[in-house]
Design a protein around this motif. Structure first.
Motif, PDB file in Angstrom:
ATOM      1  N   GLN A 159      -7.524   0.115  -0.156  1.00 20.31           N
ATOM      2  CA  GLN A 159      -7.648  -1.151   0.563  1.00 20.31           C
ATOM      3  C   GLN A 159      -8.817  -1.086   1.546  1.00 20.31           C
ATOM      4  O   GLN A 159      -9.672  -1.954   1.571  1.00 20.31           O
ATOM      5  CB  GLN A 159      -6.339  -1.436   1.298  1.00 20.31           C
ATOM      6  CG  GLN A 159      -6.351  -2.719   2.083  1.00 20.31           C
ATOM      7  CD  GLN A 159      -4.999  -2.988   2.717  1.00 20.31           C
ATOM      8  OE1 GLN A 159      -4.034  -2.277   2.499  1.00 20.31           O
ATOM      9  NE2 GLN A 159      -4.936  -4.041   3.501  1.00 20.31           N
TER      10      GLN A 159
ATOM     11  N   ASP B  88      -6.090  -1.775  -4.985  1.00 20.85           N
ATOM     12  CA  ASP B  88      -5.490  -2.237  -3.733  1.00 20.85           C
ATOM     13  C   ASP B  88      -6.411  -3.264  -3.079  1.00 20.85           C
ATOM     14  O   ASP B  88      -7.441  -2.898  -2.521  1.00 20.85           O
ATOM     15  CB  ASP B  88      -5.251  -1.040  -2.807  1.00 20.85           C
ATOM     16  CG  ASP B  88      -4.280  -1.379  -1.688  1.00 20.85           C
ATOM     17  OD1 ASP B  88      -4.036  -2.578  -1.464  1.00 20.85           O
ATOM     18  OD2 ASP B  88      -3.769  -0.442  -1.051  1.00 20.85           O
ATOM     19  N   GLU B  89      -6.042  -4.520  -3.177  1.00 19.52           N
ATOM     20  CA  GLU B  89      -6.805  -5.644  -2.625  1.00 19.52           C
ATOM     21  C   GLU B  89      -8.289  -5.568  -2.993  1.00 19.52           C
ATOM     22  O   GLU B  89      -9.150  -5.515  -2.110  1.00 19.52           O
ATOM     23  CB  GLU B  89      -6.626  -5.708  -1.104  1.00 19.52           C
ATOM     24  CG  GLU B  89      -5.153  -5.807  -0.724  1.00 19.52           C
ATOM     25  CD  GLU B  89      -4.933  -6.346   0.682  1.00 19.52           C
ATOM     26  OE1 GLU B  89      -5.894  -6.840   1.295  1.00 19.52           O
ATOM     27  OE2 GLU B  89      -3.794  -6.296   1.148  1.00 19.52           O
TER      28      GLU B  89
ATOM     29  N   THR C 184       0.835  -1.196   0.000  1.00 16.06           N
ATOM     30  CA  THR C 184       0.000   0.000   0.000  1.00 16.06           C
ATOM     31  C   THR C 184       0.871   1.249   0.000  1.00 16.06           C
ATOM     32  O   THR C 184       0.564   2.242  -0.670  1.00 16.06           O
ATOM     33  CB  THR C 184      -0.942  -0.013   1.216  1.00 16.06           C
ATOM     34  OG1 THR C 184      -1.759  -1.180   1.144  1.00 16.06           O
ATOM     35  CG2 THR C 184      -1.824   1.210   1.258  1.00 16.06           C
TER      36      THR C 184
END
Ligand SMILES: Nc1ncnc2c1ncn2[C@@H]1O[C@H](COP(=O)(O)OP(=O)(O)O)[C@@H](O)[C@H]1O
Ligand SMILES: [Mg+2]
Lengths: 429, 264
Positions: free
Chosen positions: B92, B183-184, B45
């Motif tokens: 995220q 992000d994820e 991140t």
């Protein structure tokens, strides 16, 4: 699952008697305790009365009984209301009675327009039906609507807590007073200049506080407001200090000067016009690309920037446009009272304007209007209750904050139409 | 040889005494799907934050450019300018605008590609009206892309988790990027939703020609869809290559199974 249990509880026939507790017995016990505590607290002032002439003590036991019964019942009602509010929180679209009325009225075009027409006509004939005193009160109420709508841009839409808003109001008022005194510049020239001056001051304040948020921003803007007031008070050669500036010209209409009575009516119409202008502008701004950027900035600053919105520009725009209305309202205020001094621009004013926005409903134009009507007219019409006036005022604010924390009328998201169709789904508040 | 749309050279990021990223090199070519993987706390991140302008990297170069345009070094420029250049991201921990509707969330994404200002808003002139309608149509189209059109007027905070993640992708797409940073995106999704997500991401690449850099823990998804994989551990790049190369790399296996492997 959890919701079901809660909902069942709400539907129980004896829900009132359990008033937010597990059982009626529990609620009873708590209310008795509250009543006893209040009886104890008020005992010295409500029961004992010393008769200094006869040197006797009056024991007013009846009062004790009333207080006991009163606080017992109130405690019940209070907890029941809180519980009911908790229950309603789960439903997505809980609308207050006022909101429901407005929604149903605005869904029928005929009702909406006739309502608007009635309000419009009432506003137009008001100064001729009501006396000068009432008209004066109404003017100050309209001023607060304009100020509230301006602050609403900064606080309600962009989410920047500004406690020094009154400074821009002062800038507008003093600008007109000084220009009028030294250069005989008229009201109508000064009105747009006041707006521009307000916007410039908004940007000047905006620059240093760009990085601040929440409490920090509130403290710095509070300081800014106080600094302006202190400058006005102490810079005697220019601002005439605490004694203020008097003899400011009232507005003229195409060179025609009004008498005192007519000029108040005229002032009322000017303020009405300014308020309508404000409502129009704020409405347009709020539903535009810029208005959405303000909302995004309020909701999440990092995500907002990551979506390509320039934080600096957006914040400065909010400060500038918010201050514009304060600048104009300031000019009108100076013209109306014909006398200004720094005492009119204390923190108390900022606090009232902020209350108008918060109580009315942040980000909601209709809310701010209602907020101004309630907060400005309430203390005026409560004069009959003399010493209880401010007490009732305070209690109203507390009640609104407890039971309608989002304000009297909550902001409504616009429903967009695309490809000629109405988007699916209902409106959400 | 396809030119890279993102080229990161020797990037370092220090937080006080902690080096969160240590000379990381990474590149994404036009039309590629690249995955960045690594254990929790590896600095993935942080890497995203460095290249999107949320952090200013301590040293190194971040160079980006739409394929065909001349590349540009973007170290330390503001996040909104990064987005304007054409890199859009998701977060995220979902960062939607909770009290705006799904449609409005996507409309915010179009902000940097539209122009109407204060005057347009107040006068509501023809140009502003046309632009506004275009924003609405485009945003609605993007909602259809992520299959959320029926929630257009639902507040973002009322959407279920998996749908919020898809809404974030639509919002990022609205900025008209050439590189999408995810992000994820599959975190907290069930297997069915993950498959849908994979199809969505592949579709975005194929239909719009947008390159994709994604951080992901779901190995099945990563291995099956990425062209290349970069592996971070303790802020250091320990391996990169095709899914086959990476999954066979002893350094990667060690990082994922822990130091205990040394003794075996
Ligand atoms: N703003 C910050 N200040 C200090 N340390 C940070 C900051 N952001 C991230 N870190 C540290 O950098 C390391 C990498 O974090 P992160 O990039 O979130 O890992 P992940 O690979 O799980 O996304 C962690 O040890 C974290 O504590
Ligand atoms: Mg992470």
């Amino acid at each position: 699952m959890n919701n079901n249990i809660k909902a069942d509880k709400g539907k129980r026939p004896l829900a009132f008697f359990s008033a937010g507790c597990d059982s009626a017995a529990h609620a009873l016990r708590r209310s008795v305790l509250v009543a006893l505590w209040f009886m104890f607290l008020t005992f010295p002032i409500m029961v004992i009365k010393v008769d200094t002439v006869n040197k006797t003590i009056d024991w007013r036991w009846m009062n004790l009984l009333w207080i006991g019964i009163g606080s017992f019942v109130l405690s019940f009602v209070w907890r029941w209301l809180l519980e009911r509010k908790e229950l309603q929180k789960d439903q997505v679209s809980t609308e207050g009675p006022v909101e429901r009325l407005l929604t149903s009225a605005s869904s029928i075009p005929a009702a909406k327009w006739s309502l608007l027409a009635i309000v419009g006509i009432a506003a137009l004939v008001f100064p001729h039906l009501a006396g000068m005193y009432q008209t004066n009160i109404m003017i100050s109420c309209l001023t607060y609507v304009a100020l509230g709508l301006g602050l609403n841009i900064v606080v309600g839409l962009a989410g920047l807590l500004d406690l020094g808003y009154v400074a821009f109001y002062a800038v507008g008022a003093y600008a007109y007073a000084l220009m009028n005194m030294h250069f005989q510049i008229g009201f109508w020239t000064m009105l747009p200049l006041g707006a521009v001056l307000g916007a410039i001051c908004g940007i000047l304040l905006g620059f240093p506080v760009l990085r601040l948020r929440g409490d920090y921003l509130a403290i710095v803007t509070l300081g800014f407001g106080e600094i302006i007031r202190l400058v006005l008070e102490n810079w005697g050669e220019v601002t005439m200090g605490p004694s203020g500036i008097s003899g400011i010209d009232r507005p003229m209409l195409f060179g025609h000067k009004f008498g005192v009575f007519d000029s108040i009516t005229f002032m009322y119409y000017i303020m009405l016009g300014l308020m309508i202008l404000t409502i129009f502008f704020v409405n347009r701004l709020q539903n535009s690309r810029i208005g959405r950027a303000w909302l995004a900035l309020r909701e999440d600053e990092i995500a907002c920037q990551a979506m390509g919105i320039d934080r600096t520009k957006t914040k400065l725009m909010a400060f500038a446009l918010g201050a514009t209305w304060a600048g104009m309202a300031g000019v009108v205020f100076a013209a109306k009272t014909t006398f200004i001094n720094p005492a009119s621009f204390t923190f108390w004013e900022s606090a009232i304007i902020l209350s108008v926005v918060v109580i009315g409903g942040m980000g909601s134009v209709r809310g701010v209007i209602l907020g101004a009507l309630v907060l400005i007219l309430l203390p005026e019409y409560l004069r009959a209750f003399s010493e209880f006036r401010m007490l009732i005022f305070g209690a109203t604010m507390v009640l609104v904050m407890v039971f309608r924390p989002q304000g009297l009328i909550r902001a409504k998201r616009k429903v967009y139409t695309y490809m000629g169709r109405k988007t699916a789904g209902a409106e959400h508040g | 040889m396809v030119s890279p749309v993102l080229n990161v050279q020797d990037i370092c990021m220090d937080f006080g005494g902690i080096r969160a990223l240590d000379e990381v090199n990474l590149d994404v070519k036009a039309g590629e799907i690249v995955a960045l993987i690594g254990p929790n706390g590896a600095g993935k991140t942080t890497f995203f934050n460095c290249i999107t302008g949320i952090y200013k990297p301590t040293s190194g170069d971040v160079v980006v450019g739409r394929s065909g345009d001349s590349p540009r070094r973007i170290n330390g420029i503001k996040p909104n300018l990064v987005t304007e250049i054409g890199m859009a991201r998701t977060f995220q921990n979902i960062r939607l605008f909770p009290s705006m509707t799904a449609l409005e969330n996507v409309m915010i994404g179009t902000h940097c590609r539209t122009k109407s200002g204060i005057w347009g808003a107040i006068s509501h002139n023809r140009k502003a009206r046309v632009e506004e309608q275009e924003i609405i149509e485009r945003s609605y189209h993007l909602l259809e892309l992520v299959h959320l059109e029926e929630y257009a007027n639902e507040l973002a905070c009322n959407l279920p988790y998996g749908k919020q993640r898809r809404l974030e992708i639509a919002r990022a797409m609205a900025t008209d990027p050439f590189l999408l940073l995810l992000d994820e995106p599959a975190a907290g999704m069930n297997p069915h939703e993950t498959i849908e997500l994979k199809e969505l991401v592949l579709g975005i690449r194929d239909v719009y020609g947008i390159s994709i850099l994604l951080i992901e823990h779901d190995m099945k998804m990563v291995m099956s869809m990425s062209d290349r994989i970069f592996v971070l551990d303790y802020g250091r790049l320990i391996s990169h290559g095709t899914p086959q190369e990476v999954s066979g790399d002893p350094a990667v296996i060690k990082a994922y199974l822990g130091e205990g492997d040394d003794d075996v």
